[in-house]
Design a protein around this motif. Structure first.
Motif, mmCIF file in Angstrom:
data_model
loop_
_atom_site.group_PDB
_atom_site.id
_atom_site.type_symbol
_atom_site.label_atom_id
_atom_site.label_comp_id
_atom_site.label_asym_id
_atom_site.label_seq_id
_atom_site.Cartn_x
_atom_site.Cartn_y
_atom_site.Cartn_z
ATOM 1 N N THR A 142 -4.852 70.927 -32.134
ATOM 2 C CA THR A 142 -6.139 70.941 -31.956
ATOM 3 C C THR A 142 -6.750 69.512 -31.437
ATOM 4 O OG1 THR A 142 -7.770 70.830 -33.718
ATOM 5 C CG2 THR A 142 -6.989 73.050 -32.843
ATOM 6 N N ALA A 143 -6.556 68.761 -31.851
ATOM 7 C CA ALA A 143 -6.389 67.019 -31.854
ATOM 8 C C ALA A 143 -6.066 66.629 -30.808
ATOM 9 C CB ALA A 143 -5.604 66.154 -33.347
ATOM 10 N N THR A 144 -6.884 65.309 -30.053
ATOM 11 C CA THR A 144 -6.599 64.732 -28.829
ATOM 12 C C THR A 144 -6.215 62.982 -29.731
ATOM 13 O OG1 THR A 144 -7.693 66.219 -27.288
ATOM 14 C CG2 THR A 144 -7.662 64.422 -26.569
ATOM 15 N N THR A 145 -5.572 62.501 -28.958
ATOM 16 C CA THR A 145 -5.215 61.276 -29.336
ATOM 17 C C THR A 145 -5.939 60.611 -28.241
ATOM 18 O OG1 THR A 145 -3.398 61.765 -30.953
ATOM 19 C CG2 THR A 145 -3.658 59.318 -29.885
ATOM 20 N N VAL A 146 -6.627 59.137 -28.532
ATOM 21 C CA VAL A 146 -7.262 58.146 -27.375
ATOM 22 C C VAL A 146 -7.316 57.563 -27.825
ATOM 23 C CG1 VAL A 146 -10.060 57.349 -26.397
ATOM 24 C CG2 VAL A 146 -9.767 59.959 -27.425
ATOM 25 N N ASP A 147 -6.116 57.304 -26.294
ATOM 26 C CA ASP A 147 -5.738 55.378 -26.303
ATOM 27 C C ASP A 147 -6.706 53.964 -25.201
ATOM 28 O OD1 ASP A 147 -4.649 52.782 -26.648
ATOM 29 O OD2 ASP A 147 -2.355 53.801 -26.745
ATOM 30 N N ALA A 148 -7.690 53.926 -26.359
ATOM 31 C CA ALA A 148 -8.280 52.511 -25.406
ATOM 32 C C ALA A 148 -7.632 51.237 -25.048
ATOM 33 C CB ALA A 148 -9.579 52.693 -24.762
ATOM 34 N N ARG A 149 -6.407 50.834 -25.891
ATOM 35 C CA ARG A 149 -5.507 49.173 -26.406
ATOM 36 C C ARG A 149 -5.550 48.764 -24.475
ATOM 37 N NH1 ARG A 149 -1.341 50.686 -30.449
ATOM 38 N NH2 ARG A 149 -1.265 52.206 -28.980
ATOM 39 N N GLY A 150 -5.118 49.697 -23.967
ATOM 40 C CA GLY A 150 -4.375 48.683 -22.714
ATOM 41 C C GLY A 150 -5.540 48.846 -21.295
ATOM 42 N N GLY A 151 -6.539 48.622 -21.641
ATOM 43 C CA GLY A 151 -8.027 49.025 -20.578
ATOM 44 C C GLY A 151 -8.679 49.888 -20.248
ATOM 45 N N GLU A 152 -7.663 51.531 -19.570
ATOM 46 C CA GLU A 152 -6.941 52.380 -19.113
ATOM 47 C C GLU A 152 -7.740 53.316 -20.293
ATOM 48 O OE1 GLU A 152 -4.424 55.521 -16.663
ATOM 49 O OE2 GLU A 152 -4.509 53.379 -16.227
ATOM 50 N N VAL A 153 -7.880 53.784 -19.861
ATOM 51 C CA VAL A 153 -8.044 55.521 -21.314
ATOM 52 C C VAL A 153 -7.675 56.308 -21.270
ATOM 53 C CG1 VAL A 153 -9.580 57.281 -22.565
ATOM 54 C CG2 VAL A 153 -10.530 55.188 -21.822
ATOM 55 N N VAL A 154 -6.201 56.781 -22.299
ATOM 56 C CA VAL A 154 -5.633 57.528 -22.286
ATOM 57 C C VAL A 154 -5.934 58.987 -23.492
ATOM 58 C CG1 VAL A 154 -2.966 58.322 -22.581
ATOM 59 C CG2 VAL A 154 -3.718 56.225 -21.438
ATOM 60 N N LEU A 155 -6.051 60.058 -23.072
ATOM 61 C CA LEU A 155 -5.606 61.213 -23.767
ATOM 62 C C LEU A 155 -4.188 61.948 -23.306
ATOM 63 C CD1 LEU A 155 -9.758 62.395 -22.638
ATOM 64 C CD2 LEU A 155 -8.948 60.794 -24.447
#
Length: 120
Positions: A53-66
């Motif tokens: 059920t989890a979603t990983t959020v990565d905004a380190r590169g400027g663009e938000v990747v889910l």
């Protein structure tokens, strides 16, 4: 007073319990939670839904990747937790042993980093 995270290390076997098998564990955890409240050690606690059920959020590169779920490939995962406030690690470890019995699982103990404002 220091705070500690008591993390429940869960695995797929706990998700396969029947309601009848899980009920005594729920009752034991409720009793443990009440003990923490009465002793003044309780800060916060919660159980978590399964890793799918989890979603990983990565905004380190400027663009938000889910991304769906965690990327860690493991048989064990964080199933729930307590945040407690107790005098020292020895007390936290004793409570973790009680938590482990209550939830019928392994419990990792980790201190929070010291808050500089607490030193004032």
């Amino acid at each position: 007073m220091p705070k500690y995270l008591l993390s429940v290390v869960d695995d797929e076997s706990s998700r396969k319990r029947t309601a009848d098998q899980a009920q005594p564990i729920f009752e034991a955890v409720d009793a443990f939670n009440e003990k923490l409240r009465q002793e003044g050690s309780w800060v916060f606690a919660g159980g978590l839904a399964e890793p799918a059920t989890a979603t990983t959020v990565d905004a380190r590169g400027g663009e938000v990747v889910l991304a769906d779920g965690p990327f860690v490939e493991t048989k064990e995962y964080l199933g729930g937790f307590w945040v407690i406030q107790v005098p020292d690690l020895d007390v936290a470890l004793k409570l973790a042993a009680q938590a482990s019995r209550a939830c019928d699982g392994k419990v990792e103990v980790r201190p929070f980093e010291a808050d500089p404002q607490d030193a004032e």
